[in-house]
Write an enzyme that holds these catalytic residues in place. Structure first.
Site, mmCIF file in Angstrom:
data_model
loop_
_atom_site.group_PDB
_atom_site.id
_atom_site.type_symbol
_atom_site.label_atom_id
_atom_site.label_comp_id
_atom_site.label_asym_id
_atom_site.label_seq_id
_atom_site.Cartn_x
_atom_site.Cartn_y
_atom_site.Cartn_z
ATOM 1 N N TYR A 206 -0.250 1.261 15.975
ATOM 2 C CA TYR A 206 0.778 0.921 15.987
ATOM 3 C C TYR A 206 1.014 2.037 17.253
ATOM 4 C CZ TYR A 206 2.845 -0.935 11.391
ATOM 5 O OH TYR A 206 2.980 -1.088 10.367
ATOM 6 N N LYS B 24 -1.271 -6.254 13.073
ATOM 7 C CA LYS B 24 -0.194 -6.037 12.838
ATOM 8 C C LYS B 24 0.437 -5.100 13.565
ATOM 9 C CE LYS B 24 2.521 -3.673 9.355
ATOM 10 N NZ LYS B 24 1.736 -3.709 7.847
ATOM 11 N N ASP C 105 0.689 -1.307 -0.165
ATOM 12 C CA ASP C 105 -0.195 -0.070 -0.019
ATOM 13 C C ASP C 105 0.956 1.100 -0.182
ATOM 14 O OD1 ASP C 105 0.915 -1.152 2.517
ATOM 15 O OD2 ASP C 105 -0.827 0.578 3.671
#
Length: 264
Positions: free
Chosen positions: A143, A173, A24
């Site tokens: 994150y 993730k 991406d």
């Protein structure tokens, strides 16, 4: 878990282990190495053993003919490195659009600890509700990023992955904390399958050792972009990473299988 959700998770994994290659970055970084000829890269990495590839909706038509029957994920928010703030990820698509372009799953990026966390958190919660109505899995890219935050701190990463579970994601993730011992805390912070980001390209040895440490910590795999799609031989490095994730090989054994020099 309903049958549709389960079947689509199976399309982006192998025996609940994940080798996802996100591509991406065309929005974030532009048409960098590995993304100009997206078709050849997709073909190479899926032949090498990737379970799924991930792009934005507009390149779906370039992905499907070349993914060799592997899974496809559509990413739904983005920002650029030349914009005012890279942490300010904005919506770029919807679950319905992802379904229309043939996605098996969708993904969404949230920067936990940033100024944009509240809005991104609301959007992720709404996204999981919509996606699950259609039986579509959600990969949350969670994150730890914001003022004064160490992006590899295991406590912060543990908070990020737990947030993803609390908001209804199916796979999460996050960044790697640097070693298996500290990353066990991150994996233990959620019941979701945890996959790590790869970051910028390093040596072959660094890449596979990071994957080995991730798996030793009890993670479910990787969602590794630049380390794979910017490699001089994307098929070979995908094969090496797959050998660690799916065949439980050591780093050295994986490099041998892929016929890769450790320090290149």
């Amino acid at each position: 878990m309903n049958a549709g959700l389960r079947s689509r998770l199976d399309r982006i994994s192998t025996d609940d282990r994940y080798l996802i290659v996100p591509m991406d970055h065309g929005i974030t970084l532009g048409p960098v190495k590995g993304l100009k000829d997206l078709e050849s890269t997709v073909d190479a990495i899926t032949r090498g053993g990737a379970d799924a590839v991930l792009t934005h909706k507009g390149t779906a038509k370039r992905v499907h003919p070349h993914k060799n029957g592997k899974g496809y994920i559509v990413h739904l928010n983005a920002s650029t490195v030349i914009g005012p703030d890279e942490n300010d990820k904005r919506l770029t698509g919807s679950v319905e659009e992802a379904i229309r372009v043939g996605a098996d799953a969708v993904s969404f990026h949230i920067n936990v600890g940033s100024d944009y966390e509240p809005k991104q958190m609301t959007q992720l919660g709404e996204l999981t509700e919509t996606a699950h109505r259609f039986g579509i899995p959600v990969l949350a890219m969670a994150y730890a990023r914001g003022p004064g935050i160490d992006e590899q701190d295991p406590e912060s990463l543990g908070h990020a992955v737990r947030l993803a579970e609390e908001l209804g994601a199916d796979v999460v993730k996050t960044a790697y904390s640097g070693d298996a011992e500290s990353f066990r805390h991150v994996v233990d912070s959620t019941t979701l399958p945890v996959v790590i980001a790869g970051g910028s390209k390093g040596t072959n040895r660094h890449t596979v050792e990071m994957v080995r440490g991730t798996m030793d910590a009890g993670a479910a795999g990787v969602s590794m972009g630049r380390s794979i799609f910017q490699h001089d031989d994307p098929e070979a490095i995908a094969r090496a990473v797959s050998a660690v994730i799916h065949d439980d090989l050591s780093a050295e054994e994986a490099l041998d299988v892929a016929e890769l020099a450790p320090d290149e």
